[in-house]
Structures are given as C-alpha cells and as structure tokens.
Motif scaffolding. Structure first.
Motif, PDB file in Angstrom:
ATOM      1  N   ALA A 322      35.049  39.036  35.120  1.00  0.00           N
ATOM      2  CA  ALA A 322      36.620  38.772  34.946  1.00  0.00           C
ATOM      3  C   ALA A 322      37.567  39.492  34.180  1.00  0.00           C
ATOM      4  CB  ALA A 322      36.584  37.237  34.180  1.00  0.00           C
ATOM      5  N   PRO A 323      38.814  39.505  34.679  1.00  0.00           N
ATOM      6  CA  PRO A 323      39.767  40.584  33.974  1.00  0.00           C
ATOM      7  C   PRO A 323      40.025  40.036  32.384  1.00  0.00           C
ATOM      8  CG  PRO A 323      40.925  38.912  35.360  1.00  0.00           C
ATOM      9  CD  PRO A 323      39.528  38.765  35.830  1.00  0.00           C
ATOM     10  N   SER A 324      40.303  40.806  31.556  1.00  0.00           N
ATOM     11  CA  SER A 324      40.752  40.720  30.257  1.00  0.00           C
ATOM     12  C   SER A 324      41.856  40.181  30.335  1.00  0.00           C
ATOM     13  CB  SER A 324      40.845  42.020  29.536  1.00  0.00           C
ATOM     14  OG  SER A 324      42.046  42.620  30.104  1.00  0.00           O
ATOM     15  N   PHE A 325      42.224  39.506  29.126  1.00  0.00           N
ATOM     16  CA  PHE A 325      43.507  38.445  28.981  1.00  0.00           C
ATOM     17  C   PHE A 325      44.547  39.335  29.413  1.00  0.00           C
ATOM     18  CE2 PHE A 325      46.860  37.145  26.444  1.00  0.00           C
ATOM     19  CZ  PHE A 325      46.974  35.894  26.852  1.00  0.00           C
ATOM     20  N   ASP A 326      44.791  40.524  28.639  1.00  0.00           N
ATOM     21  CA  ASP A 326      45.805  41.342  29.104  1.00  0.00           C
ATOM     22  C   ASP A 326      46.063  41.644  30.592  1.00  0.00           C
ATOM     23  OD1 ASP A 326      46.811  41.469  26.445  1.00  0.00           O
ATOM     24  OD2 ASP A 326      45.725  43.188  25.976  1.00  0.00           O
ATOM     25  N   ALA A 327      44.937  41.710  31.152  1.00  0.00           N
ATOM     26  CA  ALA A 327      45.084  42.156  32.615  1.00  0.00           C
ATOM     27  C   ALA A 327      45.021  41.017  33.692  1.00  0.00           C
ATOM     28  CB  ALA A 327      43.682  42.972  32.981  1.00  0.00           C
ATOM     29  N   PHE A 328      44.877  39.694  33.143  1.00  0.00           N
ATOM     30  CA  PHE A 328      44.842  38.373  34.043  1.00  0.00           C
ATOM     31  C   PHE A 328      46.350  38.373  34.452  1.00  0.00           C
ATOM     32  CE2 PHE A 328      45.045  34.335  35.538  1.00  0.00           C
ATOM     33  CZ  PHE A 328      43.878  34.047  35.867  1.00  0.00           C
ATOM     34  N   SER A 329      46.599  38.299  35.791  1.00  0.00           N
ATOM     35  CA  SER A 329      47.769  38.201  36.606  1.00  0.00           C
ATOM     36  C   SER A 329      47.770  36.780  37.385  1.00  0.00           C
ATOM     37  CB  SER A 329      48.434  39.137  37.270  1.00  0.00           C
ATOM     38  OG  SER A 329      47.369  39.452  38.344  1.00  0.00           O
ATOM     39  N   ARG A 330      48.896  36.481  38.107  1.00  0.00           N
ATOM     40  CA  ARG A 330      49.301  35.211  38.755  1.00  0.00           C
ATOM     41  C   ARG A 330      48.104  35.252  39.827  1.00  0.00           C
ATOM     42  NH1 ARG A 330      49.043  31.840  41.552  1.00  0.00           N
ATOM     43  NH2 ARG A 330      50.677  30.296  42.193  1.00  0.00           N
ATOM     44  N   SER A 331      47.861  36.390  40.458  1.00  0.00           N
ATOM     45  CA  SER A 331      47.039  36.631  41.521  1.00  0.00           C
ATOM     46  C   SER A 331      45.612  36.292  41.204  1.00  0.00           C
ATOM     47  CB  SER A 331      47.257  37.972  42.013  1.00  0.00           C
ATOM     48  OG  SER A 331      46.753  38.909  41.415  1.00  0.00           O
ATOM     49  N   ASP A 332      45.252  36.231  39.878  1.00  0.00           N
ATOM     50  CA  ASP A 332      43.828  35.862  39.697  1.00  0.00           C
ATOM     51  C   ASP A 332      43.855  34.396  39.603  1.00  0.00           C
ATOM     52  OD1 ASP A 332      42.840  38.824  39.422  1.00  0.00           O
ATOM     53  OD2 ASP A 332      44.118  38.694  37.617  1.00  0.00           O
ATOM     54  N   VAL A 333      44.518  33.725  39.470  1.00  0.00           N
ATOM     55  CA  VAL A 333      44.812  32.172  39.231  1.00  0.00           C
ATOM     56  C   VAL A 333      43.734  31.474  40.279  1.00  0.00           C
ATOM     57  CG1 VAL A 333      45.579  30.010  39.302  1.00  0.00           C
ATOM     58  CG2 VAL A 333      46.610  32.016  38.177  1.00  0.00           C
ATOM     59  N   GLU A 334      42.700  30.762  40.019  1.00  0.00           N
ATOM     60  CA  GLU A 334      41.818  30.135  40.898  1.00  0.00           C
ATOM     61  C   GLU A 334      42.252  28.719  40.709  1.00  0.00           C
ATOM     62  OE1 GLU A 334      39.558  31.262  42.909  1.00  0.00           O
ATOM     63  OE2 GLU A 334      39.338  33.459  42.166  1.00  0.00           O
ATOM     64  N   GLU A 335      42.944  28.082  41.798  1.00  0.00           N
ATOM     65  CA  GLU A 335      43.463  26.600  41.934  1.00  0.00           C
ATOM     66  C   GLU A 335      42.426  25.667  41.821  1.00  0.00           C
ATOM     67  OE1 GLU A 335      46.411  25.458  41.791  1.00  0.00           O
ATOM     68  OE2 GLU A 335      47.630  27.223  42.083  1.00  0.00           O
ATOM     69  N   THR A 336      41.155  26.041  42.298  1.00  0.00           N
ATOM     70  CA  THR A 336      40.137  25.142  42.458  1.00  0.00           C
ATOM     71  C   THR A 336      39.571  24.721  41.218  1.00  0.00           C
ATOM     72  OG1 THR A 336      38.501  26.582  43.161  1.00  0.00           O
ATOM     73  CG2 THR A 336      39.463  25.276  44.836  1.00  0.00           C
ATOM     74  N   GLU A 337      39.859  25.711  40.146  1.00  0.00           N
ATOM     75  CA  GLU A 337      38.958  25.785  39.007  1.00  0.00           C
ATOM     76  C   GLU A 337      39.892  24.519  37.739  1.00  0.00           C
ATOM     77  OE1 GLU A 337      36.284  27.285  37.797  1.00  0.00           O
ATOM     78  OE2 GLU A 337      35.920  27.462  39.975  1.00  0.00           O
ATOM     79  N   PHE A 338      41.039  24.365  38.179  1.00  0.00           N
ATOM     80  CA  PHE A 338      41.834  23.590  37.216  1.00  0.00           C
ATOM     81  C   PHE A 338      41.199  22.203  36.816  1.00  0.00           C
ATOM     82  CE2 PHE A 338      45.325  26.493  38.252  1.00  0.00           C
ATOM     83  CZ  PHE A 338      45.646  26.936  37.166  1.00  0.00           C
ATOM     84  N   VAL A 339      41.346  21.767  35.661  1.00  0.00           N
ATOM     85  CA  VAL A 339      40.449  20.496  35.347  1.00  0.00           C
ATOM     86  C   VAL A 339      41.596  19.440  35.099  1.00  0.00           C
ATOM     87  CG1 VAL A 339      38.985  19.128  33.868  1.00  0.00           C
ATOM     88  CG2 VAL A 339      38.565  21.594  34.398  1.00  0.00           C
ATOM     89  N   TYR A 340      41.807  18.317  35.708  1.00  0.00           N
ATOM     90  CA  TYR A 340      42.762  17.526  35.392  1.00  0.00           C
ATOM     91  C   TYR A 340      42.146  16.075  34.954  1.00  0.00           C
ATOM     92  CZ  TYR A 340      45.763  20.338  38.379  1.00  0.00           C
ATOM     93  OH  TYR A 340      46.429  21.659  38.647  1.00  0.00           O
ATOM     94  N   ASP A 341      40.703  15.800  34.810  1.00  0.00           N
ATOM     95  CA  ASP A 341      40.199  14.751  34.443  1.00  0.00           C
ATOM     96  C   ASP A 341      39.409  14.638  33.197  1.00  0.00           C
ATOM     97  OD1 ASP A 341      38.144  16.181  35.565  1.00  0.00           O
ATOM     98  OD2 ASP A 341      37.587  14.663  36.960  1.00  0.00           O
ATOM     99  N   ASP A 342      39.484  15.839  32.401  1.00  0.00           N
ATOM    100  CA  ASP A 342      39.024  15.952  31.104  1.00  0.00           C
ATOM    101  C   ASP A 342      39.915  16.798  30.243  1.00  0.00           C
ATOM    102  OD1 ASP A 342      37.218  16.400  28.920  1.00  0.00           O
ATOM    103  OD2 ASP A 342      35.778  17.224  30.084  1.00  0.00           O
TER     104      ASP A 342
END
Length: 404
Positions: A322-342
């Motif tokens: 996985a990219p570092s915090f500084d290197a993480f960009s909008r294109s790295d977002v994984e929509e299916t990973e978002f947790v809405y029920d916990d």
C-alpha cells in the motif's frame, strides 16, 4: 411613466435574483470543504478523558461535550430507537413483566426468575446465575468483566459494539403502548477528578446510580417516563425527533434534554475517549471498556476504512504494498472498502499502550484511515500523537488531507 417602468424591471430583477438564491442555497448540492488539510489536537481532556469531541473534517470545526452530560440518545430517523451512552458505561435491562414504572423498585420480585451468565474472573469461566429480583439484578447490571448477560441467547445490557440500530439494549419503541416495558438503567461511572500518573489513565469513578424508565412513542415524538429506581412516582418528558440530528440526548441525572451531537451532516469523527460494551473478551464474553477511543458517524452515512502499510510477523515486518500516507491519492481509494455499519473501525487500535513486553506507549505507524463524508468528499487521516510532552495520556493528535 419611465420611472414606473424602471421600478418594474428592478422588481423583476429582485424576484429572479431571489429565486436563483433559493435554488442554489444550502442543501441543494454537495458541501464543498473549506479546509484542505489540518492537524487536530483533540481536546480529550487528559488522563481522566472527560470529553467527547465531535470533528467535521470539511471545516475542521470541533465540538467538545463532557461525556457524563447524558445517558440516553433518542434516534431521530424513521425507526424508534434509543441509544445508551457507552462512554460512561451506561447499561439497561428490560423488565418484561412490567409496564407500570411506579410499580418497580429495588424490592420488585420477578414471577419468572432471569437465567443469566457472568464471567468468573478467578477461573475465567462463564457461570450460570439465577436472578430473582431487581436487587439481585443491580449486582450484575453495571458494566464490567463480571456483568450479567447471555450472549448465546442474545441477552445484552449494553448496545452492540458496532453501534447499529438493531443492536440497542433498549428494544425498538412500539407505537402500541402496552408493548413498551419498564427498564432499569445503570447510569454508568462518574468521571474522576484525580489525574493519573504519566502514561496511565483514570477514567471510571464511582457508580452514578440506578434509574427506571419507560418509553412510549407516536412515531414522531418520544414520551420518556423516568425516576430514580426507588422513587414512588415518576417524571415525564416529551422528546421530538429532529431530522437534522442523529439523536437527541437526555440526562436522567439532571432531568433535561441536552445539546450533545452536532447536526448529523456536520461531524465525521467522534473522539469519544471512553467506549464500553458487552462482547467478546479474550475468547469469552464480558463487559469491556476501552480508552483513547474514536468512532465515525455511520448513522450520518460516513464511511471509513483502514490502510495498512506493513504487517508484523513475529519480530519482522512485511510491507503490504500500500502507498505511504503522503503518497496516497484520490485514485488509490477503494470504494468497496468503506465501512458504514460499524463505527468502531478506528477504535483504540491506532495506539499501543506500554507495559506489555517492554513496549512503549505510542502511536502505531503501520496504518492510516480513509474517510468518505456524507457529501462524498474523501480524506486521508493519520494519528500523530498519543501523549503530551510530559508523557501524559489523553492528548491525541491527528492530521488529515482532502483527496482531490
């Protein structure tokens, strides 16, 4: 005549301008963040961790509320639900045989005894117990390792760890009055005033007492009947739903509606400081309490997930790719990973406390978090501090950036 014509044009222009303003006003489109990056020093309040802090990433606005300001949170959505304040260890037990609140006190005997379990700390084994009356129930109602319950049969006196609508200790409130039973509420633990030694915490003081409640509803308004457990009569208050908020809070101790949460679209992270629930504890079931705790606004449609930079295997670490915090960009977002029920994805896992195998108290550097707010804005968030310069706990800090 010419002046009259000009006045007509001016009036028409004002009408057009007014209509345009209404169409483009608040609520007609996504909220644009006014803050692209910030560092937040969370006002948790030191080693007693007295505060709950609500944070809006889009504005970096914070709201600080003492965590002992309320016990009950009345849900404003379509379901009729009431939450307990987990940050003070509040719990509640239904008395299924009773609908008359004034008929219940410490001496009340159950026609059918309750069959429950508790964790024997000496043997670390689950033990069966028969509870015959309210006085006996009081022994196992306060949240702690030895509290009563029965996970196998779905009996829990705390809200579920995830914080969802279906996991409240208080059942859904029925519009049929006779379906709504009396509950005994443990008002949790007071916030201590004596500071802990550096590196330690002191978050749970004396027990705040027992109350009895009964809640009715017509769907848009709750009626709360409440009193101290051994009172002869009760008080009654109306609590209306407000769609702008997730919950409306009430203090049994002070007998008043309390302003706690910001509007549901105006906070993303709640550093609740202390969090408690009845659930898994080292392979068995018990009441457990955590400090330095953060949750996200799942009831307000905020999603969040964790990015791990590396994993620990024995004494070695393995990069995840996985990219570092500084290197993480909008294109790295994984929509299916978002947790809405916990809401407890962050929890207290962002830090480690000292005293175990020589480990030091510190922020974990193997992870950061991706947040999607209710307006569809994306942020990356990483904790940067756990202690203050004097080595005292209760001074968390994090940084975050808007992903564009």
């Amino acid at each position: 005549m010419r002046n009259y014509f000009l006045l007509q044009l001016l009036f028409a222009g004002l009408l057009i301008t007014g209509c345009s303003s209404d169409d483009d006003g608040p609520g007609t489109g996504p909220e644009i963040p006014t803050v692209e990056s910030a560092t937040i020093d969370v006002e948790s309040g030191g080693s007693n961790q007295p505060n709950q802090v609500y944070i809006d990433l889009g504005t970096s606005d914070t709201k600080v509320v003492r965590r002992d300001a309320w016990e009950l949170g009345f849900y404003s959505g379509s379901e009729n639900r009431v939450f307990l304040n987990a940050s003070i260890l509040a719990t509640a037990a239904e008395l299924s045989e009773f609908t008359d609140i004034d008929a219940v006190n410490s001496n009340t005997v159950f026609e059918t005894p309750l069959q429950l379990k508790y964790l024997d700390i000496q043997t670390f084994q689950s033990v069966d117990i028969t509870v015959n009356n309210v006085e006996e129930l009081k022994t196992g109602l306060p949240l702690g390792y030895g509290m009563y319950g029965d996970a196998d049969n779905g009996i829990s006196f705390s809200d579920s760890v995830e914080g969802g609508l279906g996991g409240t200790a208080i059942s859904g409130i029925s519009t049929t009055d006779t379906d709504n039973k009396v509950y005994i509420v443990s008002a949790g633990s007071a916030i201590p005033t004596e500071a802990a030694d550096p590196g330690s915490i002191n978050t749970a003081g004396e027990h705040r007492g027992f109350y009895k409640i009964r809640i009715l509803t017509d769907g848009n308004e709750y009626t709360l009947q409440y009193a101290e457990l051994d009172a002869d009569d009760h008080q009654e208050v109306k609590i209306s739903k407000d769609d702008a908020y997730n919950i409306r809070a009430f203090s049994l101790v002070n007998g008043e509606i309390v302003d706690v949460e910001p509007e549901k679209e105006k906070w993303d992270i709640n550093f609740t400081s202390v969090y408690s629930y009845y659930g898994d504890f080292s392979g068995t079931t018990a009441g457990v309490t955590f400090s330095d705790y953060a949750v996200h606004n799942t009831l307000g449609n905020v999603g969040l997930y964790t990015v791990f930079i590396y994993e620990t295997e024995g004494e070695s670490t393995v990069e995840t790719g996985a990219p570092s915090f500084d290197a993480f960009s909008r294109s790295d977002v994984e929509e299916t990973e978002f947790v809405y029920d916990d809401k407890t994805v962050i929890g207290s896992d962002w830090r480690q406390t000292g005293g175990f195998g020589g480990e030091e108290s510190q922020v974990k550097d193997d992870r950061y978090y991706i947040v999607k707010d209710a307006d569809g804005n994306y942020f990356k968030l990483q904790f940067t501090a756990f202690l203050n310069e004097a080595g005292e706990r209760g001074y968390p800090q994090f940084k975050y950036e808007l992903l564009e």
